[in-house]
Design a protein around this motif. Sequence first.
Motif, short mmCIF file in Angstrom:
data_model
loop_
_atom_site.label_atom_id
_atom_site.label_comp_id
_atom_site.label_asym_id
_atom_site.label_seq_id
_atom_site.Cartn_x
_atom_site.Cartn_y
_atom_site.Cartn_z
N PHE A 83 -6.71 5.59 4.12
CA PHE A 83 -5.74 4.48 4.61
C PHE A 83 -6.31 3.79 5.49
CE2 PHE A 83 -2.38 8.37 4.50
CZ PHE A 83 -2.52 8.22 3.19
N TRP A 84 -7.28 3.94 6.41
CA TRP A 84 -7.97 3.02 7.38
C TRP A 84 -8.72 1.77 6.39
CZ3 TRP A 84 -8.30 0.81 11.80
CH2 TRP A 84 -9.58 0.26 12.09
N ARG A 127 0.70 -1.22 0.12
CA ARG A 127 0.17 0.01 0.01
C ARG A 127 0.86 1.13 0.06
NH1 ARG A 127 -3.24 -3.34 -1.45
NH2 ARG A 127 -5.02 -3.70 -0.67
N ARG A 166 -6.10 -0.34 4.36
CA ARG A 166 -4.95 -1.10 4.93
C ARG A 166 -4.80 -2.42 4.72
NH1 ARG A 166 -9.33 -1.11 8.17
NH2 ARG A 166 -9.47 -2.43 9.82
N LEU A 205 -1.53 3.93 10.12
CA LEU A 205 -2.43 3.13 9.40
C LEU A 205 -1.94 2.29 8.58
CD1 LEU A 205 -5.35 5.82 9.07
CD2 LEU A 205 -5.17 4.01 10.90
N GLY A 206 -0.69 1.88 8.45
CA GLY A 206 -0.06 0.99 7.95
C GLY A 206 0.40 1.27 6.43
N ILE A 207 0.31 2.41 5.91
CA ILE A 207 0.93 2.70 4.63
C ILE A 207 2.41 2.29 4.48
CG2 ILE A 207 1.04 4.61 2.80
CD1 ILE A 207 -1.60 3.58 3.19
N ASP A 208 2.99 1.64 3.48
CA ASP A 208 4.42 1.21 3.36
C ASP A 208 5.02 2.21 2.80
OD1 ASP A 208 3.57 -1.48 4.14
OD2 ASP A 208 2.67 -1.80 2.02
#
Length: 270
Positions: free
Chosen positions: A266-267, A127, A270, A150-153
């Motif tokens: 993003f949420w 992501r 994810r 929220l885990g964006i790479d």
Amino acid sequence: MSYLCRTMVIEITSLQDPRVALFSALTEAQLRNRMEPEKGIFIAESPKVIRVALDAGYEAVALLCEQRHIVGDAADIIVRCGDIPVYTGSRDLLAQLTGYTLTRGVLCAMRRRREPSVADICRDARRLVVIHGVVDTTNIGAIFRSAAALGIDGVLLTRDSCDPLNRRAVRVSMGSVFLVPWTWVDNPIDTLHHEGFTTAAMALTDDSLPLDSPILAGVPRLALLMGTEGDGLPRQAISGADYVVRIPMKHGVDSLNVAAAAAVAFWQLR
């Protein structure tokens, strides 16, 4: 205390002191050094943000802090930074010097790193977000904070976007710009397709998918394009993307601030 006594603490008494020009006289563009980014400098503000940068491996060049913080909030930072100059003065003098009241009374000039390639950012990512022409420092900082949480790479920015290492962007992000890998990108749609990503443009069009569409959830490698605060994404970015995506809304509201929209997206993705 013995270490602090050996540290090079320098009292500033004049607003024209050339030794603190990097904190006062140099513009963001001059600090950045576009021709040789790895020789550039950025300013980190507040002890918490400075600690995040140090934990991420950034090198401190000089500190500027209120006198009371030398043995207070900045004491552990001074020890970690080693033998660098620590400039100090009264709160009022430092505010006049920099043009703003220091957040928590501490600034740190730090050395930039060589920017990674787009391929480096994409290699193991699932992501990504592309920040396309966003120039507001507060929005940049907020997007990075949401991306980290929220885990964006990784984050890719078009070159007409604000520098993530702008002082205010760094502060608003609470140091998240040091936690999420990022770099600049040219021709983002073509580049991301080459790297194996499906692209989704956030925009209001007649054929846009709702953000919670299962089609998007099933995409293994997805890059989300976020546009400017006013005009949104350029037409060619929307037409070139694989999908156009909207956030379903009520009460006739058609859009959110770009930082708020990014957090929602993003949420969901994810």
